[in-house]
Design a protein around this motif. Structure first.
Motif, mmCIF file in Angstrom:
data_model
loop_
_atom_site.group_PDB
_atom_site.id
_atom_site.type_symbol
_atom_site.label_atom_id
_atom_site.label_comp_id
_atom_site.label_asym_id
_atom_site.label_seq_id
_atom_site.Cartn_x
_atom_site.Cartn_y
_atom_site.Cartn_z
ATOM 1 N N LEU A 2 58.984 49.144 65.031
ATOM 2 C CA LEU A 2 58.653 49.904 64.061
ATOM 3 C C LEU A 2 58.521 49.617 62.788
ATOM 4 C CD1 LEU A 2 58.334 53.308 63.879
ATOM 5 C CD2 LEU A 2 60.809 52.842 64.316
ATOM 6 N N ASN A 39 66.371 49.427 68.951
ATOM 7 C CA ASN A 39 67.934 49.702 68.789
ATOM 8 C C ASN A 39 68.776 48.196 67.535
ATOM 9 O OD1 ASN A 39 68.439 51.288 70.999
ATOM 10 N ND2 ASN A 39 68.306 49.492 72.316
ATOM 11 N N ARG A 40 67.817 47.809 66.571
ATOM 12 C CA ARG A 40 68.056 47.304 65.662
ATOM 13 C C ARG A 40 68.674 47.984 64.314
ATOM 14 N NH1 ARG A 40 67.762 41.792 67.034
ATOM 15 N NH2 ARG A 40 68.658 41.494 64.941
ATOM 16 N N GLY A 41 69.403 47.326 63.196
ATOM 17 C CA GLY A 41 68.740 47.617 61.858
ATOM 18 C C GLY A 41 67.026 47.478 61.326
ATOM 19 N N LEU A 42 66.870 47.838 60.127
ATOM 20 C CA LEU A 42 65.456 47.899 59.501
ATOM 21 C C LEU A 42 65.913 45.941 58.930
ATOM 22 C CD1 LEU A 42 66.168 50.209 59.801
ATOM 23 C CD2 LEU A 42 64.056 50.663 57.513
ATOM 24 N N GLN A 51 61.746 47.591 62.128
ATOM 25 C CA GLN A 51 62.563 47.851 63.317
ATOM 26 C C GLN A 51 62.824 47.426 64.282
ATOM 27 O OE1 GLN A 51 63.553 51.481 62.806
ATOM 28 N NE2 GLN A 51 65.613 51.594 63.153
ATOM 29 N N PHE A 102 57.796 50.240 58.931
ATOM 30 C CA PHE A 102 58.808 51.204 57.788
ATOM 31 C C PHE A 102 57.364 50.671 56.174
ATOM 32 C CE2 PHE A 102 60.398 54.441 59.924
ATOM 33 C CZ PHE A 102 60.944 53.904 60.711
ATOM 34 N N TYR A 158 59.248 46.980 56.215
ATOM 35 C CA TYR A 158 60.994 46.545 56.446
ATOM 36 C C TYR A 158 59.871 46.595 57.987
ATOM 37 C CZ TYR A 158 63.494 46.864 52.870
ATOM 38 O OH TYR A 158 64.133 46.861 51.517
#
Lengths: 113, 111
Positions: free
Chosen positions: B88, B41-44, B38, B90, B36
């Motif tokens: 970012l 300032n956002r969701g994944l 990100q 994950f 995933y």
């Protein structure tokens, strides 16, 4: 489709105050999740739901409660906020089980003073 | 127990160069593996997942990941990095009733 929405986007609480975070999804997903994100720790599951009327504890459930009265909504409650609950909270949903793609909301940044 | 590790907190790449974000896993049985992303300032957002079959998985935004069973790795790759890839990243693996997430790798693409 809005996907997954969360309200509010930001909130500042004082220690001991309570609040409810609302998550809504319009994809008719069965599974919904609440995570918290802290620097360097990835995401940790707080609670989850496998369908309307059901909830279950995740990895870090203490200090939180949830409800899923309607399939499209998943509420996260903090009864007595503590500074350790300062975090960014994400809601997610998926159609099937944990092996399915999860769709995330934009997050709520909560600060507890 | 199922787990994933992302050994790098941050990866710096020049724009146009290939990029790799590393993930290693510890899984019993046949693994499901996810990546995933990100943005600030956002969701994944879901990038890709490995279930079974071809070891090279193609995903969104030109990313791909290679499943390597002998090295227990699932590294994320892109042939030519864009500044807009800065985010970012994950990796995650299902365990029991939940996804177990790596700590995340911050990818910085410099112009």
């Amino acid at each position: 489709n809005a996907g997954v929405t969360q309200t509010p986007k930001f909130r500042v609480l004082k220690t001991g105050q309570s609040m409810t975070l609302l998550c809504a999804q319009d994809m008719n997903h069965e599974y919904m999740y609440w995570y918290r994100q802290d620097p360097g720790m990835g995401l940790r599951l707080i609670h989850y739901s496998v369908g309307e009327g059901t909830t279950a504890k995740g990895e870090v459930p203490d200090g939180y409660n949830v409800s899923r009265l309607k399939k499209q909504n998943f509420l996260l409650g903090l009864e007595s906020a503590a500074p350790s609950q300062t975090s960014v909270y994400f809601c997610a949903s998926s159609d099937l089980a944990f092996t399915d793609t999860q769709y995330f909301g934009p997050g709520t940044r909560l600060t507890v003073l | 127990a199922q787990s994933v590790a992302q050994p790098e907190d941050q990866v710096n790449v020049a724009e146009g160069n290939p990029l790799t974000v590393k993930c290693t896993y510890s899984v019993s049985g046949n693994p499901y593996l996810f990546w995933y992303v990100q943005y600030p300032n956002r969701g994944l957002q879901f990038l890709l997942k490995y279930i079974t079959g071809d070891n090279l998985v193609k995903g969104s935004y030109g990313f791909e990941a290679e499943f390597n069973k002998s090295q227990t790795s699932f590294h994320l790759k892109k042939p030519s990095a864009l500044v807009s890839d800065s985010a970012l990243y994950f990796c995650a693996v299902p365990r029991n009733y939940q996804l177990i997430w790596g700590a995340g790798t911050k990818l910085i693409i410099k112009p």
